[in-house]
Design a protein around this motif. Structure first.
Motif, PDB file in Angstrom:
ATOM      1  N   ARG A  23       0.932  -1.687   0.161  1.00  0.00           N
ATOM      2  CA  ARG A  23      -0.322  -0.187  -0.124  1.00  0.00           C
ATOM      3  C   ARG A  23       1.009   0.966   0.075  1.00  0.00           C
ATOM      4  NH1 ARG A  23      -2.534  -4.013   3.410  1.00  0.00           N
ATOM      5  NH2 ARG A  23      -1.856  -2.936   4.767  1.00  0.00           N
ATOM      6  N   ALA A  83      -6.483   3.706   3.020  1.00  0.00           N
ATOM      7  CA  ALA A  83      -6.283   2.437   2.478  1.00  0.00           C
ATOM      8  C   ALA A  83      -8.444   2.050   3.068  1.00  0.00           C
ATOM      9  CB  ALA A  83      -6.035   1.145   2.499  1.00  0.00           C
ATOM     10  N   ASP A  86     -10.198   5.527   2.102  1.00  0.00           N
ATOM     11  CA  ASP A  86     -10.749   5.880   0.847  1.00  0.00           C
ATOM     12  C   ASP A  86     -10.931   4.632  -0.093  1.00  0.00           C
ATOM     13  OD1 ASP A  86      -8.334   7.852   1.069  1.00  0.00           O
ATOM     14  OD2 ASP A  86      -6.528   6.534  -0.471  1.00  0.00           O
ATOM     15  N   ALA A  87     -11.217   3.244   0.344  1.00  0.00           N
ATOM     16  CA  ALA A  87     -12.117   2.782  -0.120  1.00  0.00           C
ATOM     17  C   ALA A  87     -13.762   3.082   0.146  1.00  0.00           C
ATOM     18  CB  ALA A  87     -12.091   1.865  -0.033  1.00  0.00           C
ATOM     19  N   GLU A  91     -16.606   3.951  -3.192  1.00  0.00           N
ATOM     20  CA  GLU A  91     -17.986   3.685  -2.505  1.00  0.00           C
ATOM     21  C   GLU A  91     -19.289   5.393  -2.139  1.00  0.00           C
ATOM     22  OE1 GLU A  91     -20.325   0.633   0.289  1.00  0.00           O
ATOM     23  OE2 GLU A  91     -18.280   0.401   0.068  1.00  0.00           O
ATOM     24  N   ALA A  96     -16.319   3.049  -6.596  1.00  0.00           N
ATOM     25  CA  ALA A  96     -16.278   2.535  -6.772  1.00  0.00           C
ATOM     26  C   ALA A  96     -17.018   0.586  -7.421  1.00  0.00           C
ATOM     27  CB  ALA A  96     -16.676   1.565  -5.014  1.00  0.00           C
TER      28      ALA A  96
END
Length: 96
Positions: A23, A83, A86-87, A91, A96
């Motif tokens: 990452r 991470a 960010d995800a 979304e 996403a």
């Protein structure tokens, strides 16, 4: 003056930690070396203030091991949090 050697060693170890952990895209290149240097300064200070001499091998061993572990764990934890955020944000925005 020996504290500078401990700081330089911790920064070098931090650079290695940065490249060993996954990452890399979610963190800056200076994160792991900064954590390592800060930990090294604190641990080295604690060791010298507790009575261990600057030339004592235990001071150096404890300083380098603790700063390596803190750089590894801290960088990995911050990378995971970044991470995940960010995800979640991707979304939420429908990317996403």
């Amino acid at each position: 003056m020996y504290i500078l050697l401990a700081l330089v060693a911790a920064v070098a170890i931090g650079v290695a930690v940065h490249f060993l952990l996954p990452r890399r895209g979610v963190r800056g290149v200076a994160l792991a070396p900064s954590i390592g240097a800060a930990a090294s300064a604190v641990v080295y200070g604690i060791c010298t203030w507790s009575g261990l001499g600057e030339g004592n091998a235990l001071t150096w061993l404890v300083t380098l091991i603790v700063s390596t572990l803190l750089a590894w764990v801290g960088t990995d934890a911050l990378s995971r949090v970044r991470a995940a955020r960010d995800a979640a944000e991707a979304e939420r925005l429908g990317l996403a």
